[in-house]
Design a protein around this motif. Sequence first.
Motif, mmCIF file in Angstrom:
data_model
loop_
_atom_site.group_PDB
_atom_site.id
_atom_site.type_symbol
_atom_site.label_atom_id
_atom_site.label_comp_id
_atom_site.label_asym_id
_atom_site.label_seq_id
_atom_site.Cartn_x
_atom_site.Cartn_y
_atom_site.Cartn_z
ATOM 1 N N SER A 59 34.164 122.398 43.627
ATOM 2 C CA SER A 59 34.173 122.840 42.236
ATOM 3 C C SER A 59 32.919 122.468 41.456
ATOM 4 C CB SER A 59 35.406 122.264 41.521
ATOM 5 O OG SER A 59 35.371 120.850 41.550
ATOM 6 N N SER A 60 31.975 121.801 42.102
ATOM 7 C CA SER A 60 30.741 121.431 41.408
ATOM 8 C C SER A 60 29.585 121.417 42.391
ATOM 9 C CB SER A 60 30.885 120.050 40.774
ATOM 10 O OG SER A 60 30.922 119.047 41.781
ATOM 11 N N GLN A 61 28.364 121.388 41.856
ATOM 12 C CA GLN A 61 27.187 121.302 42.719
ATOM 13 C C GLN A 61 27.184 120.004 43.512
ATOM 14 O OE1 GLN A 61 23.550 121.965 40.459
ATOM 15 N NE2 GLN A 61 23.258 123.881 41.590
ATOM 16 N N SER A 76 18.135 122.825 40.071
ATOM 17 C CA SER A 76 19.129 121.858 40.531
ATOM 18 C C SER A 76 19.705 122.180 41.911
ATOM 19 C CB SER A 76 20.266 121.750 39.516
ATOM 20 O OG SER A 76 20.912 123.001 39.369
ATOM 21 N N GLU A 104 29.795 118.419 44.673
ATOM 22 C CA GLU A 104 30.718 118.590 45.792
ATOM 23 C C GLU A 104 30.151 119.540 46.846
ATOM 24 O OE1 GLU A 104 34.437 119.791 44.100
ATOM 25 O OE2 GLU A 104 34.887 117.778 43.344
#
Length: 125
Positions: free
Chosen positions: A26-28, A99, A30
């Motif tokens: 659910s995130s960069q 990122s 992760e």
Amino acid sequence: MRFFLAALFVPFAASADPTLECSDASSQVEIGACVRDMELAVNDAVEAALGIAQSSAQELDEVTGRVVALPALVASQTAWITYRDAQCEAVGASFGGGSGTGIGITACRVELGRTRVDELLQFAN
């Protein structure tokens, strides 16, 4: 032994883009962790496949009485590592410092490593 190795390497062919395999993240952060875990597994697979290829090359050299297959394989692996590192740095540079740079570099290393496993297994008897 071959069955075990085949089972170990089969999942690598499942997807061409490692980041898509981390779609449940659910995130960069992760996604980055997921892709790094893949890289560790791929590195282990490359080392295992290289060991198999080296054994086959050594056996070929012994049978033929020529010492060419193993040194050629070693040179090939060294060149591949240099290529992988340069290629994935180029991929990272294409992110323009964003990122996702680290994820892009790691995903590249996973993709090229998966391909290398296939290449090395072609040397197996």
